[in-house]
Motif scaffolding. Structure first.
Motif, mmCIF file in Angstrom:
data_model
loop_
_atom_site.group_PDB
_atom_site.id
_atom_site.type_symbol
_atom_site.label_atom_id
_atom_site.label_comp_id
_atom_site.label_asym_id
_atom_site.label_seq_id
_atom_site.Cartn_x
_atom_site.Cartn_y
_atom_site.Cartn_z
ATOM 1 N N HIS A 1 0.856 -1.171 0.000
ATOM 2 C CA HIS A 1 0.000 0.000 0.000
ATOM 3 C C HIS A 1 0.905 1.238 0.000
ATOM 4 C CE1 HIS A 1 -4.013 -1.916 1.446
ATOM 5 N NE2 HIS A 1 -3.360 -2.723 0.625
ATOM 6 N N SER B 1 -7.410 -0.881 -6.558
ATOM 7 C CA SER B 1 -8.510 0.041 -6.295
ATOM 8 C C SER B 1 -8.017 1.394 -5.787
ATOM 9 C CB SER B 1 -9.474 -0.548 -5.268
ATOM 10 O OG SER B 1 -10.465 0.410 -4.926
ATOM 11 N N PRO B 2 -8.457 2.496 -6.416
ATOM 12 C CA PRO B 2 -8.115 3.825 -5.899
ATOM 13 C C PRO B 2 -8.641 4.076 -4.488
ATOM 14 C CG PRO B 2 -8.875 3.981 -8.174
ATOM 15 C CD PRO B 2 -9.146 2.565 -7.718
ATOM 16 N N LYS B 3 -9.624 3.283 -4.044
ATOM 17 C CA LYS B 3 -10.171 3.476 -2.690
ATOM 18 C C LYS B 3 -9.120 3.239 -1.615
ATOM 19 C CE LYS B 3 -14.964 2.312 -3.859
ATOM 20 N NZ LYS B 3 -16.115 1.397 -3.585
ATOM 21 N N THR B 4 -8.064 2.508 -1.961
ATOM 22 C CA THR B 4 -6.976 2.269 -1.002
ATOM 23 C C THR B 4 -6.353 3.583 -0.551
ATOM 24 O OG1 THR B 4 -6.505 0.193 -2.135
ATOM 25 C CG2 THR B 4 -4.806 1.015 -0.637
ATOM 26 N N TRP B 5 -6.418 4.617 -1.408
ATOM 27 C CA TRP B 5 -5.783 5.902 -1.102
ATOM 28 C C TRP B 5 -6.709 6.865 -0.359
ATOM 29 C CZ3 TRP B 5 -3.791 2.806 -4.724
ATOM 30 C CH2 TRP B 5 -2.409 2.814 -4.929
ATOM 31 N N GLU B 6 -7.910 6.429 0.033
ATOM 32 C CA GLU B 6 -8.821 7.326 0.733
ATOM 33 C C GLU B 6 -8.187 7.812 2.032
ATOM 34 O OE1 GLU B 6 -12.591 5.479 1.257
ATOM 35 O OE2 GLU B 6 -13.145 5.599 -0.873
ATOM 36 N N GLY B 7 -8.141 9.141 2.173
ATOM 37 C CA GLY B 7 -7.530 9.739 3.352
ATOM 38 C C GLY B 7 -6.024 9.880 3.260
ATOM 39 N N GLN C 1 -2.999 11.121 -2.703
ATOM 40 C CA GLN C 1 -3.284 10.357 -3.913
ATOM 41 C C GLN C 1 -2.197 10.484 -4.971
ATOM 42 O OE1 GLN C 1 -7.212 11.476 -5.287
ATOM 43 N NE2 GLN C 1 -8.204 10.121 -3.811
ATOM 44 N N TRP D 1 -7.071 3.521 -11.865
ATOM 45 C CA TRP D 1 -7.018 4.972 -11.982
ATOM 46 C C TRP D 1 -7.301 5.417 -13.416
ATOM 47 C CZ3 TRP D 1 -6.543 8.125 -7.806
ATOM 48 C CH2 TRP D 1 -6.117 7.538 -6.602
ATOM 49 N N GLY E 1 -17.280 11.925 -10.731
ATOM 50 C CA GLY E 1 -16.191 11.586 -9.819
ATOM 51 C C GLY E 1 -14.871 11.328 -10.514
ATOM 52 N N THR F 1 -11.186 11.985 -11.986
ATOM 53 C CA THR F 1 -10.104 12.733 -11.341
ATOM 54 C C THR F 1 -8.874 12.800 -12.237
ATOM 55 O OG1 THR F 1 -8.634 12.818 -9.411
ATOM 56 C CG2 THR F 1 -9.257 10.650 -10.184
#
Length: 415
Positions: A87, A113-119, A122, A149, A162, A164
């Motif tokens: 990660h 998954s780009p969701k891994t970078w939430e918070g 990015q 991505w 959404g 990016t």
């Protein structure tokens, strides 16, 4: 006969002595390496391609970084025939060890998954920060698995809710000194593969960087605010620039590179925010461009100020390239619709020497300079460009470009 036998025996004894010394040296090196090598598996890294090994890699890094040994060298080992999922992670310096070798023999992969970078940031995946004497090498692979991505890129999917323009760079070397990246393969980064920023003294050697031609913004190597950078003996083919050179850069040397597909080797874009640009002493030598959008390119925004100077493009071969030689001093958001401004980045003392090959478009040489801030000191020497289409001719196009031509220059210059 006795003398001959004596010489044979003596030669054999000498050979055995040398062999023993060689073997002893290998044994000594192996022993020395064993005392220095830190295997990421010993810190909990699991090479099954599914378990998150980020913390294990960080533990191995912190162990190596915090310890100083007599000869100042330690090795982090990523074993072959294994795949490690990481990660987003930052390897921080400065370190006590004078030199750290990061030996990558296996595979390192990114989450899909780009969701891994939430918070999280990015823009980053693997980052090395304030590390000196870092040597990353090995026959392994670093795979950004960027399609997650790419599928939400605003460039390719502008109507997607959404979407990016952000995506993580695979490897970032920031504020590092006297470091290198060699032999490894980098593939399918979400965005730029390698970013060298705020760094003095960095070598990229014998690397291979690949991504689909359609992948958005997947530059091979981007250099920014850096000096004394060497990129050599490498193969780069991506969806964007093979190498892009940003602002505040000096003493950049690119040689023996195969580029394509992609957008060529670019200085720029520069001055987008109206800032003062400082780029000088750029050398691009012995590069092959195959099927790229551009070859040797300099691009600056009209709102920019400052300078690009002391640039040498030498011994370049173009194979069906759309814009083999191009300067665009009028770069803007809407191509072909740039409003003329009185500002501009000064481009001067640029040499094109020993360039040959084919152009896939009619205009093989484009020198599109600002009407307010002209390009000066341009030199074309020994240029031979032809059309890649049988029976077609190529030509030059110039706006406010000033310089000289030496020897055969085809198509004819338009200074």
């Amino acid at each position: 006969m006795v003398v001959s036998l004596h010489l044979q025996v003596t030669s054999f004894a000498f050979f055995v002595l040398i062999l023993c010394l060689y073997c002893s040296n290998i044994v000594y090196n192996v022993v020395a390496m064993k005392s220095e090598v830190v295997d990421v598996s010993d810190f909990g890294a699991v090479g099954d391609g599914t378990a998150d090994s980020s913390k294990a890699f960080l533990k191995a890094w912190n162990f190596v970084c915090s310890r100083e040994i007599e000869n100042g060298v330690r090795v982090i080992f990523v074993p072959e025939n294994q795949t490690f999922l990481l990660h987003p992670v930052t390897f921080n310096g400065p370190c006590k060890a004078k030199e750290i070798k990061f030996l990558i023999m296996g595979r390192i992969i990114s989450p899909v998954s780009p969701k891994t970078w939430e918070g999280l940031d990015q823009a980053k995946w693997l980052t090395f920060y304030k590390v000196s004497g870092l040597k990353i090498k090995g026959s392994g692979e670093i795979n950004g698995r960027g399609w997650g991505w790419w599928n939400q890129s605003c460039r390719d999917h502008p109507r997607l809710e959404g979407c990016t323009s952000l995506a993580p760079t695979a490897m970032i070397f920031e504020s590092c000194k006297t470091s290198s990246l060699s032999q490894v393969r980098l593939i399918n980064s979400s965005q730029t593969h390698v970013l060298i920023r705020g760094t003095d003294g960095f070598i990229v050697d014998h690397v291979k960087i690949t991504a689909p031609e359609t992948s958005p913004n997947t530059d091979g190597i981007h250099i920014s605010s850096a000096s004394n950078i060497f990129i050599r003996n490498s193969i780069i083919g991506t969806g964007d620039d093979c190498v892009s050179i940003g602002d505040y850069t000096t003493n950049i040397h690119i040689s023996h590179v195969k580029c394509g597909p992609g957008h060529g080797i670019s200085i720029g874009s520069l001055g987008r925010s109206g800032n003062f640009v400082q780029v000088q002493n750029i050398r691009v030598n012995t590069v092959t461009f195959k099927g790229t959008t551009n070859g040797a390119r300099i691009k600056t925004w009209q709102v920019g100020k400052g300078y690009v100077r002391g640039v040498m493009f030498e011994n370049l071969f173009f194979n069906s390239v759309k814009n083999p030689i191009i300067i665009d001093q009028n770069y803007c958001n809407v191509r072909g619709a740039c409003k003329e401004l009185e500002t501009g980045v000064q481009i001067r003392d640029v040499v094109y020497r020993n360039l040959w090959g084919t152009s896939s478009t009619e205009v093989a040489i484009t020198l599109n300079c600002s009407r307010s801030v002209s390009c000066t000191g341009l030199l074309l020497q020994s240029i031979m460009l032809k059309s890649s289409i049988t029976g077609k001719n190529v030509r030059s196009s110039c706006i406010n470009a000033h310089g000289a031509a030496i020897g055969v220059v085809q198509p004819a210059p338009c200074f």
